[in-house]
Write a protein that holds these residues in place. Structure first.
Motif, PDB file in Angstrom:
ATOM      1  N   ASP A  40       0.824  -1.215   0.000  1.00  0.00           N
ATOM      2  CA  ASP A  40       0.000   0.000   0.000  1.00  0.00           C
ATOM      3  C   ASP A  40       0.857   1.264   0.000  1.00  0.00           C
ATOM      4  N   ALA A  41       1.914   1.229   0.795  1.00  0.00           N
ATOM      5  CA  ALA A  41       2.802   2.396   0.864  1.00  0.00           C
ATOM      6  C   ALA A  41       3.490   2.627  -0.476  1.00  0.00           C
ATOM      7  N   ARG A  42       3.975   1.526  -1.064  1.00  0.00           N
ATOM      8  CA  ARG A  42       4.618   1.651  -2.374  1.00  0.00           C
ATOM      9  C   ARG A  42       3.637   2.213  -3.403  1.00  0.00           C
ATOM     10  N   ALA A  43       2.429   1.672  -3.364  1.00  0.00           N
ATOM     11  CA  ALA A  43       1.424   2.097  -4.339  1.00  0.00           C
ATOM     12  C   ALA A  43       1.103   3.577  -4.190  1.00  0.00           C
ATOM     13  N   GLN A  44       1.014   4.033  -2.950  1.00  0.00           N
ATOM     14  CA  GLN A  44       0.735   5.451  -2.724  1.00  0.00           C
ATOM     15  C   GLN A  44       1.820   6.308  -3.360  1.00  0.00           C
ATOM     16  N   TYR A  90      -7.767  -2.566 -19.108  1.00  0.00           N
ATOM     17  CA  TYR A  90      -7.803  -3.631 -18.104  1.00  0.00           C
ATOM     18  C   TYR A  90      -6.712  -3.421 -17.054  1.00  0.00           C
ATOM     19  N   ILE A  91      -5.503  -3.138 -17.534  1.00  0.00           N
ATOM     20  CA  ILE A  91      -4.377  -2.981 -16.598  1.00  0.00           C
ATOM     21  C   ILE A  91      -4.603  -1.782 -15.684  1.00  0.00           C
ATOM     22  N   GLU A  92      -5.071  -0.690 -16.255  1.00  0.00           N
ATOM     23  CA  GLU A  92      -5.318   0.501 -15.430  1.00  0.00           C
ATOM     24  C   GLU A  92      -6.296   0.189 -14.303  1.00  0.00           C
ATOM     25  N   ALA A  93      -7.353  -0.527 -14.642  1.00  0.00           N
ATOM     26  CA  ALA A  93      -8.340  -0.861 -13.613  1.00  0.00           C
ATOM     27  C   ALA A  93      -7.735  -1.790 -12.568  1.00  0.00           C
ATOM     28  N   ALA A  94      -6.876  -2.706 -13.035  1.00  0.00           N
ATOM     29  CA  ALA A  94      -6.331  -3.715 -12.123  1.00  0.00           C
ATOM     30  C   ALA A  94      -5.333  -3.135 -11.123  1.00  0.00           C
ATOM     31  N   VAL A  95      -4.605  -2.115 -11.525  1.00  0.00           N
ATOM     32  CA  VAL A  95      -3.562  -1.594 -10.620  1.00  0.00           C
ATOM     33  C   VAL A  95      -3.967  -0.266  -9.974  1.00  0.00           C
ATOM     34  N   SER A  96      -5.198   0.147 -10.264  1.00  0.00           N
ATOM     35  CA  SER A  96      -5.661   1.426  -9.723  1.00  0.00           C
ATOM     36  C   SER A  96      -5.591   1.436  -8.192  1.00  0.00           C
ATOM     37  N   LEU A  97      -5.312   2.574  -7.648  1.00  0.00           N
ATOM     38  CA  LEU A  97      -5.286   2.715  -6.189  1.00  0.00           C
ATOM     39  C   LEU A  97      -6.652   2.429  -5.596  1.00  0.00           C
ATOM     40  N   LYS A  98      -7.690   2.608  -6.435  1.00  0.00           N
ATOM     41  CA  LYS A  98      -9.044   2.378  -5.942  1.00  0.00           C
ATOM     42  C   LYS A  98      -9.406   0.905  -5.969  1.00  0.00           C
ATOM     43  N   LYS A  99      -8.457   0.087  -6.475  1.00  0.00           N
ATOM     44  CA  LYS A  99      -8.766  -1.326  -6.632  1.00  0.00           C
ATOM     45  C   LYS A  99      -9.304  -1.917  -5.336  1.00  0.00           C
ATOM     46  N   LYS A 100     -10.397  -2.642  -5.485  1.00  0.00           N
ATOM     47  CA  LYS A 100     -11.110  -3.109  -4.305  1.00  0.00           C
ATOM     48  C   LYS A 100     -10.594  -4.434  -3.805  1.00  0.00           C
ATOM     49  N   ARG A 101      -9.669  -4.416  -2.874  1.00  0.00           N
ATOM     50  CA  ARG A 101      -9.312  -5.660  -2.218  1.00  0.00           C
ATOM     51  C   ARG A 101     -10.217  -5.849  -1.020  1.00  0.00           C
ATOM     52  N   GLU A 102     -10.683  -4.755  -0.496  1.00  0.00           N
ATOM     53  CA  GLU A 102     -11.595  -4.812   0.631  1.00  0.00           C
ATOM     54  C   GLU A 102     -12.749  -3.894   0.297  1.00  0.00           C
ATOM     55  N   ASN A 103     -13.911  -4.237   0.805  1.00  0.00           N
ATOM     56  CA  ASN A 103     -15.049  -3.359   0.631  1.00  0.00           C
ATOM     57  C   ASN A 103     -15.025  -2.320   1.729  1.00  0.00           C
ATOM     58  N   ILE A 104     -14.885  -1.086   1.327  1.00  0.00           N
ATOM     59  CA  ILE A 104     -14.866  -0.046   2.347  1.00  0.00           C
ATOM     60  C   ILE A 104     -16.303   0.326   2.664  1.00  0.00           C
ATOM     61  N   ILE A 105     -16.704   0.091   3.885  1.00  0.00           N
ATOM     62  CA  ILE A 105     -18.083   0.355   4.271  1.00  0.00           C
ATOM     63  C   ILE A 105     -18.179   1.777   4.795  1.00  0.00           C
ATOM     64  N   ALA A 106     -18.821   2.608   4.030  1.00  0.00           N
ATOM     65  CA  ALA A 106     -19.005   3.974   4.489  1.00  0.00           C
ATOM     66  C   ALA A 106     -20.407   4.385   4.108  1.00  0.00           C
ATOM     67  N   ALA A 107     -21.089   4.948   5.047  1.00  0.00           N
ATOM     68  CA  ALA A 107     -22.481   5.317   4.777  1.00  0.00           C
ATOM     69  C   ALA A 107     -22.510   6.530   3.857  1.00  0.00           C
TER      70      ALA A 107
END
Lengths: 632, 267
Positions: free
Chosen positions: A441-445, A615-632
């Protein structure tokens, strides 16, 4: 607070078409006082309006279409109460075409009523349904011999039919608890004892149903908790799902399969925050738990205690029923789903097909047709964690998915197969991975994107190198750190000691797999362009970077590639100047379940590059969903 | 088993289904009619996601709801920090004139829903229907596909067993997800009491009448009842033989009224 409550006993009613299932249900509801006052009046009026005599089955067949066709067409569920007990009747259809509805109903049942027409006896669907009750694991079965009026309530004829049925059902492994003579239309022996069959001394159907039990979740079996999802809630990472068997306690050390990672459960999380916080979760309960380690866990991974872990395997034997109009054949690929796991499987062999009409068995059959039952061996592309049905009926069963549809279901048998968990240990024992002090995550940022391996595979001349280089350029221009590992380039350096024998090819791919994994770890978008013809080799490359491996099939058939022949290799291979050339005298195993297919026969180079880059852009995007962020 | 344990088992199944829908289907929304069923369901959604609601709640608004319903919506939207979308339904004059009057009024919601689906491209809509409400609903699957025009092909439903649901559907189609299909009216009231979930006060009897099922004021009527507390409602339901939707005129106009509504996309 009030009197104890019980979850209803779920009863499925099966049997041949027209043997009287819907009549039985309608009449039973009436006799137990379960119907709203208006319902029978409403249906009587409807029958009168249509100019037909009133039938009890109208109650269930309350769809226009059903009344017109006079057959039940889908599963329906009706609740009623008798004494202190609640029941849910699952009405399964009697029409041959609708087996999937019958299974959709029967799979959830605790007990079954098999209805047989006294005058007609065992018919085709009587057999088929009885066999499926066995396959669905239903042990609480009662046989209702209906329309006793048609055989003049004759005791002798009833006993003869019972004897015949008993013998037949035993060959299927179905052992009914009771055989009850009834006349559903008039209510004989449903809720009230018949006055027309004094010779019958047994229970009424309802009294028999009262004796059956509802199965609870298996608390006494080893712990299994398949991960359903991973949530990030207010900075906390919470695993959620349902405990399928056993008990999970706060502080337990748990092993996740198939990754073989362990962690300790630090907390059981629930909302609203309770003052009497749970410290254990039992089978059947849904969970939210946190772990002490940030290990890689995702949907489909199965938690257990280390000492009673599921088996790891890539092959398993099954007994299954098949519902698709397309036959199941050796070599076909499907998705298999059990619990929250979904993975691709290929039919390795059809070991036995059972004809449910005459129970004839065919060994080594070529295909399994619609509504048949078979023993089949399935092979998965990677290791999966499974239980035998005989060990755990919750986790030892699966469904098969063809396209978007569930088309079959079955039970797993691991008899004769070895646990492959031990194969996952590294060869040399004195190797300890050193942890980096920074993470993905740090590297990606810092880099603006995640790393990843984009593994191109396809025939020589399919366009792998061309597309890889153009994609690299496009990505680079958009600010991505992208790099291509190309077949020819790697062979000049890293792999110049390797030739083209099968062993050397495998080693070539293994090294590239490891190098690409390191590059992806370092945050690079790594594209590889190798024919990599063998599935096993590509699977090994995938296992080198399980979190960011993407198999991309660059697709073009052999004729097209031979026509293109950019390096003149096909000409040489045809002349015999090159041997073991993929597609000519060496096989190419196309991907079974690639993350992406790029068809270079159909699409232009520009379109293909765009598809890949998107495809690659979506796959490596910072927004890539490894976890579902639950926010109301 | 105790009432608490009994209700927790029903709740566990519902939460599992909600989480399954959230994992498998995007974008996802939920119908919140403000009635007792969808409010109990909303409560379980909050449990599933630890107090949050990670999708939009949709009210199909005909502007004919009772004022207490709108009050309840506004109060809890704020208090529970909800993202509520109020979808105005097209007027009755645009409905099929051959339908009986109350069915025509109810059809406005079907059309409102169609507009919403078309515009916002939802792949999944969570709804609070139950099998015991009505015989058409007893035929439902938990994950129930709807075609592009919103219609329900109840003659050819997908196989659904062992908690495996159909999640993939063609472009333009959507899934209705029914997490409380296995609950009864009585279960909902017992759960509402146990969890202390707020309800629209119209459910409680005043002057010998109460609403047993909430709908638009022009086509829903209160039934005779003296049940003025939830305890009394629970007692009443254990003995009554009057159907739950008796006060819903569109169900009872013609033999197949509700069936026609459901097949064309009504919740």
């Amino acid at each position: 607070m009030s009197e104890p409550l019980h979850l209803p006993l779920r009863i499925v009613i099966v049997g041949h078409v027209d043997h009287g299932k819907s009549t039985l249900i309608g009449r039973m509801l009436n006799d137990t006082g379960a119907l709203p006052e208006s319902k029978v009046r409403e249906l009587e009026a409807a029958a009168k309006g249509r100019g037909v005599p009133f039938e009890w089955s109208f109650l269930l067949d309350s769809f226009q279409a059903e009344r017109d066709q006079a057959i039940t067409i889908d599963t329906t569920q009706i609740r009623f109460k008798h004494g202190v007990r609640e029941f849910v009747i699952i009405d399964a259809p009697g029409h041959k075409e609708f087996l999937k509805n019958m299974i959709s109903g029967a799979a959830a049942a605790d007990a079954a009523v098999l209805i047989v027409d006294a005058a007609e006896g065992v018919r085709e669907q009587t057999k088929r349904h009885a066999y499926l009750l066995h396959l669905l694991g239903l042990k609480q079965v009662v046989v209702a011999i209906n329309k006793m009026d048609r055989i003049n309530f004759d005791h002798g004829k009833f006993e003869a039919l019972v004897q015949e049925l008993k013998e037949y059902l035993h060959t299927l492994g179905v052992r009914p608890t009771a055989f009850i003579p009834i006349a559903a239309r008039d209510g004989d022996n449903l809720a009230n004892a018949s006055t027309r069959m004094d010779w019958y001394k047994g229970k009424t159907l309802l009294d028999q149903l009262h004796v059956f039990e509802r199965f609870g979740a298996p608390v006494a079996l080893p712990l299994r908790f398949p991960v359903q999802d991973v949530y990030r809630v207010d900075e906390k990472r919470i695993l959620v799902g349902r405990i399928e068997s056993g008990v999970l306690r706060k502080g337990d050390k748990v092993l996740f399969s198939p990754t073989n990672e362990t962690a300790t459960v630090t907390d059981i999380v629930s909302w609203p925050d309770r003052h009497d916080k749970a410290f254990e979760l039992k089978a059947g309960e849904v969970f939210g738990v946190t772990l002490d380690q940030p290990i890689f866990v995702e949907r489909g991974h199965i938690g257990s205690h280390a000492e009673h872990a599921p088996m790891l395997t890539n092959v398993f034997r099954t007994s299954l029923f098949w519902l698709s109009k397309n036959p199941l054949r050796v070599g076909n690929s499907y998705k298999v789903r059990f619990g929250t796991t979904e993975t691709a499987v290929t039919v390795q062999s059809i070991d036995k097909v059972v004809d449910t009409d005459d129970l004839k068995q065919t060994e080594q059959a070529k295909e399994v047709v619609k509504n048949a039952v078979a023993e089949v061996t399935l092979r998965a592309g990677q290791l999966i964690a499974v239980d035998s049905y005989s060990d755990n009926h919750k986790t030892g069963r699966f469904v098969l998915v063809e396209g978007a549809d569930i088309v079959g279901g079955g039970l797993i048998s691991m008899e004769g197969y070895a646990d492959q968990r031990r194969l996952m240990q590294p060869k040399s024992e004195n190797i300890y991975a050193v942890d980096h002090l920074t993470d993905a995550d740090a590297r990606a940022q810092k880099l603006g994107h995640y790393g990843g391996v984009f593994w191109f595979t396809g025939l020589s001349g399919a366009g792998k190198s061309t597309l890889a280089m153009l994609a690299e350029k496009a990505l680079f221009e958009r600010g991505y750190h992208a790099y291509v590992l190309d077949g020819d380039n790697v062979r000049h350096g890293l792999n110049k000691d390797l030739g083209f024998s099968p062993d050397d090819r495998a080693e070539n791919i293994r090294r590239v797999g490891e190098v690409s994994a390191l590059m992806a770890d370092a945050g690079i978008v790594c594209i590889t362009a190798f024919i990599s013809p063998y599935r096993a080799d590509r699977d090994r490359a995938r296992s080198a970077s399980p979190r960011h491996f993407n198999e991309i099939y660059i697709k073009a058939n052999i004729e097209t590639c031979e026509k293109r022949d950019p390096k003149g290799l096909y000409v040489k291979a045809r002349k015999g100047l090159i041997t073991e050339f993929t597609g000519i005298d060496s096989p190419y195993e196309a991907p079974e379940n690639p993350e992406m297919v790029v068809d270079t026969e159909v699409n232009s180079v520009e379109v293909c590059v765009k598809q890949i880059v998107d495809y690659i852009e979506a796959a490596v995007s910072l927004k890539k969903k490894r976890e579902n962020i639950i926010a109301a | 088993m105790s009432e608490k344990h009994y209700l927790q088992q029903l709740e566990a199944q519902t939460i599992y289904i909600i989480r399954e829908a959230y994992n498998r289907i995007q974008p996802l929304g939920m119908m919140w009619s403000i009635g007792k069923d969808s409010t109990a369901l909303l409560w379980m959604v909050r449990k599933a996601f630890f107090g949050k609601v990670p999708f939009k709640l949709i009210l199909l608004d005909t502007e004919m709801e009772l004022p207490e319903v709108y009050e309840f919506r506004d109060k809890y939207t704020k208090e529970w920090d909800l993202d509520v979308h109020n979808e105005l339904c097209p007027p009755e004059s645009e409905m099929d004139p051959t339908l009986p009057p109350a069915t025509r009024a109810a059809a406005r919601k079907t059309e409102g829903l169609k507009n919403l689906l078309k515009r916002d491209q939802y792949k999944g809509i969570i709804g609070g229907i139950r099998r015991d409400e009505q015989s058409m609903r007893a035929k439902e699957r938990v994950f129930s596909p709807r075609s592009i025009d919103g219609s329900w092909d109840f003659k050819d439903q997908p196989a659904e067993f062992w908690d495996q649901y159909k999640c993939e559907i063609p472009q333009g189609c959507h899934l209705r997800i029914h997490p409380i299909l296995h609950w009864t009216e009585l279960d909902i009231w017992r759960y509402t009491r146990m969890e202390n979930i707020p309800i629209v006060p119209l459910y409680l009897a005043r002057n010998g009448k109460r609403y047993r099922s909430l709908g638009e004021k022009n086509i829903t009527f209160p039934v005779d009842s003296n049940a003025s507390t939830i305890d009394e409602i629970i007692e009443e339901l254990q003995t009554t033989k009057t159907p739950e939707r008796a006060g819903r005129s569109m169900d009872n106009e013609r033999e197949d009224s509700f069936e026609t509504l459901r097949a064309s996309g009504y919740m």
